[in-house]
Write a protein that holds these residues in place. Structure first.
Motif, short mmCIF file in Angstrom:
data_model
loop_
_atom_site.label_atom_id
_atom_site.label_comp_id
_atom_site.label_asym_id
_atom_site.label_seq_id
_atom_site.Cartn_x
_atom_site.Cartn_y
_atom_site.Cartn_z
N LYS A 1 -4.35 5.73 -3.08
CA LYS A 1 -5.30 6.72 -3.59
C LYS A 1 -4.66 8.11 -3.63
O LYS A 1 -4.80 8.83 -4.61
N ALA A 2 -3.96 8.48 -2.56
CA ALA A 2 -3.33 9.80 -2.50
C ALA A 2 -2.24 9.92 -3.58
O ALA A 2 -2.10 10.96 -4.22
N THR A 3 -1.48 8.84 -3.80
CA THR A 3 -0.44 8.82 -4.83
C THR A 3 -1.08 8.95 -6.22
O THR A 3 -0.65 9.77 -7.03
N ASP A 4 -2.11 8.14 -6.48
CA ASP A 4 -2.81 8.18 -7.77
C ASP A 4 -3.41 9.56 -8.04
O ASP A 4 -3.50 9.99 -9.19
N ASN A 5 -3.82 10.25 -6.99
CA ASN A 5 -4.42 11.59 -7.12
C ASN A 5 -3.38 12.70 -7.04
O ASN A 5 -3.74 13.87 -6.92
N LYS A 6 -2.10 12.31 -7.05
CA LYS A 6 -0.97 13.26 -7.08
C LYS A 6 -0.99 14.25 -5.91
O LYS A 6 -0.66 15.42 -6.05
#
Length: 174
Positions: A121-126
């Motif tokens: 989630k953190a990766t997808d949300n940059k």
């Protein structure tokens, strides 16, 4: 290997998740009991309240029968993280708190699955990093976090009453 699913908790599950987390945390050796930190346990009982904040999700791991095996609160914006110390001032960062796995489901990789979902989630949300906190009573989880790639960050440490709380970071973007 069982087939587990990670999804957002339904409001009808909030009370059950709170009971699971209270059970998990109250049995940790060296962790404050309910009479020592009643507000902490009240927060666990009302875990669903976190979802009232923007960009905050209560994630659950369920089995094929939709039995709740574990849960975690994911914060895509650290201002809602609600910890002591400086973590809430970290910009461009995500975090998770209050990860717990039901005693019946321990040792099945549920905690790791929930952690990896938060990283995704953190990766997808940059986000540039993922921040977490732990205590000495949760030392078993430290090894898992460190094996995944979390690094201790003493600048995030704080005291919760008499309880030392230790910060960790997972770098996503350097």
């Amino acid at each position: 290997m069982n087939n587990y699913n990670i999804r957002n908790a339904n409001p009808s599950e909030f009370e059950e998740i709170g009971k699971i987390l209270i059970n998990v945390y109250s049995k940790l050796e060296g962790f404050p009991k309910e009479e020592e930190q009643p507000n902490y346990y009240k927060m666990l009982a009302n875990i669903g309240d976190f979802t009232k904040h923007p960009e905050t999700e209560l994630l659950v791991a369920v089995d094929e029968n939709n039995t709740i095996l574990g849960a975690v609160v994911y914060f895509n914006d650290m201002q809602y993280y609600g910890s002591g110390g400086t973590a809430t001032q970290e910009k461009g960062s995500a975090g998770f708190r209050l990860l717990g796995v039901d005693s019946q489901a321990r040792g099945k990789g549920i905690g790791k699955l929930l952690t990896l979902e938060c990283i995704k989630k953190a990766t997808d949300n940059k986000r540039k990093q993922l921040i977490i906190h732990s205590t000495l009573a949760m030392k078993t989880a430290w090894k898992m976090y460190e094996n995944i790639g979390f690094k201790r960050s003493e600048d995030l440490d704080f005291m919760q009453g008499e309880l030392p709380v230790f910060g960790f970071r997972y770098q996503l973007i350097s």
